[in-house]
Scaffold this motif. Structure first.
Motif, mmCIF file in Angstrom:
data_model
loop_
_atom_site.group_PDB
_atom_site.id
_atom_site.type_symbol
_atom_site.label_atom_id
_atom_site.label_comp_id
_atom_site.label_asym_id
_atom_site.label_seq_id
_atom_site.Cartn_x
_atom_site.Cartn_y
_atom_site.Cartn_z
ATOM 1 N N LEU A 35 52.735 60.936 68.171
ATOM 2 C CA LEU A 35 51.837 62.088 68.178
ATOM 3 C C LEU A 35 51.590 62.611 66.767
ATOM 4 N N SER A 36 52.646 62.732 65.980
ATOM 5 C CA SER A 36 52.506 63.289 64.629
ATOM 6 C C SER A 36 51.675 62.374 63.739
ATOM 7 N N TRP A 82 49.500 60.138 64.752
ATOM 8 C CA TRP A 82 48.140 60.140 65.315
ATOM 9 C C TRP A 82 47.345 61.321 64.783
ATOM 10 N N VAL A 83 47.942 62.505 64.823
ATOM 11 C CA VAL A 83 47.270 63.691 64.295
ATOM 12 C C VAL A 83 47.056 63.552 62.797
ATOM 13 N N SER A 125 43.118 63.252 61.792
ATOM 14 C CA SER A 125 42.614 64.486 61.194
ATOM 15 C C SER A 125 42.230 64.241 59.744
ATOM 16 N N LEU A 153 46.798 69.551 71.636
ATOM 17 C CA LEU A 153 47.004 68.668 70.493
ATOM 18 C C LEU A 153 45.665 68.194 69.933
ATOM 19 N N GLU A 154 44.706 67.909 70.816
ATOM 20 C CA GLU A 154 43.386 67.450 70.365
ATOM 21 C C GLU A 154 42.673 68.532 69.565
ATOM 22 N N ALA A 200 44.128 70.968 67.978
ATOM 23 C CA ALA A 200 44.868 71.124 66.723
ATOM 24 C C ALA A 200 44.389 70.086 65.715
ATOM 25 N N LEU A 201 44.157 68.850 66.178
ATOM 26 C CA LEU A 201 43.649 67.791 65.303
ATOM 27 C C LEU A 201 42.294 68.194 64.718
ATOM 28 N N ALA A 261 50.225 70.247 61.793
ATOM 29 C CA ALA A 261 50.317 70.004 63.238
ATOM 30 C C ALA A 261 51.645 70.520 63.788
ATOM 31 N N GLY A 273 49.581 73.936 69.413
ATOM 32 C CA GLY A 273 49.320 72.502 69.295
ATOM 33 C C GLY A 273 49.654 71.788 70.589
ATOM 34 N N GLU A 319 56.135 66.512 70.833
ATOM 35 C CA GLU A 319 55.658 66.660 69.450
ATOM 36 C C GLU A 319 56.742 67.373 68.652
#
Length: 289
Positions: free
Chosen positions: A87-88, A90-91, A95, A148-149, A151-152, A221, A230, A237
């Motif tokens: 997750l981290s 990916w963001v 981003s 999360l999306e 937040a990105l 994030a 987030g 996450e």
């Protein structure tokens, strides 16, 4: 053309050699590669499911059964940290990609056309930079809704001015070069000139900034996740894991230590990698050796 190709290959080999001679940069690359591999192979490495609960093992310390211990629901922290890397990263990657693309486009337009176009885009950047980045991200997520999306998206938006101003300053310098003036003289279109000549010669600082920005995005994030804006439960996450573990700091410090050290090592890796890329691509550094 063959001579030019050989020269480019020689420069590339020299740059790669310089990078690996930079010991801190090599260490950063190893750290980044380690966490990327952990994220990719998380399903194979994780001994438990990320949401498998065992209340009998609630807040159990690190052991052979649970390498990083368990959280307040009896979930295996090692498994959740592995999936949290996915997750981290990916963001961080996406981003950064979004802010780099948008910032580069705006910076190219502002620097090349100048006048009122430059003034308008630059004032937008100034307004965005007038706000602390985390507060601006909080405001964007508050409007879009916590996820999360979103937040990105927020992280990508707040980092656009960083890339935009960097590219704008580079374009202002490049467009006065003789080869750009020659391209104008032969009637080359503005769009072709930007894509063929200006953008390729602006890539070095963009690459350096992008490498450093991924680490910043991971921290942002985690901060949004810690504030509950987030990733939402039960997503593993790292920032959210820190927030969930905060009440158990004295009783079970490992619940905070392992997600926290994961954030620190990942960001450290990207920072060291970015420093190495900068030293490799900076012509002044090459001349100094």
């Amino acid at each position: 053309m063959a001579v030019l190709r050989k020269q480019n290959e020689a420069v590339t080999r020299s740059s790669i050699q310089r990078f690996f001679e930079h010991h801190l940069a090599a260490a950063g690359a190893i750290l980044v590669a380690l966490f990327v591999l952990l994220a990719i192979f998380a399903p194979l490495l994780a001994p438990y499911g990320i949401n498998d609960q065992s209340l009998a093992d609630r807040l159990a310390g690190p052991s052979t059964e649970h390498l990083f211990g368990t959280d307040d629901f009896g979930r295996d922290i090692f498994s959740r940290v592995l999936y949290g890397a996915r997750l981290s990263l990916w963001v961080g990657f996406f981003s950064c990609l979004g802010s780099a693309v948008a910032g580069t486009l705006l910076g190219l337009i502002a620097g090349f056309y100048g006048k009122w176009v430059d003034g308008l885009i630059s004032r937008i950047f100034d307004i965005m930079l007038a706000f602390p980045s985390i507060l601006l991200a909080i405001a964007i997520v508050a409007i879009l809704g916590p996820s999360l999306e979103n937040a990105l998206i927020a992280i990508a938006i707040i980092n656009i001015p960083t890339f935009g101003r960097l590219v704008r300053s580079r374009v202002l310098s490049i467009k006065e070069e003789e080869y750009i003036l020659a391209a104008k003289a032969i009637g080359m279109s503005n769009s072709r000139m930007m894509v063929k000549h200006i953008l390729p010669n602006s890539m070095a600082p963009i690459i350096v900034q992008a490498t450093l920005n991924i680490g910043t995005a991971i921290i942002e994030a985690a901060a949004l996740g810690f504030l509950g804006l987030g990733a939402q439960a039960p997503n593993p996450e790292w920032g959210k894991m820190l927030a969930d573990a905060r009440p158990y700091l004295a009783q079970a410090p490992w619940t905070l230590f392992f997600p926290g050290i994961s954030i620190m090592l990942t960001v450290l890796g990207f920072n060291l990698l970015g420093d190495g890329v900068r030293d490799t691509l900076d012509p002044r550094m090459k001349e100094g050796k």
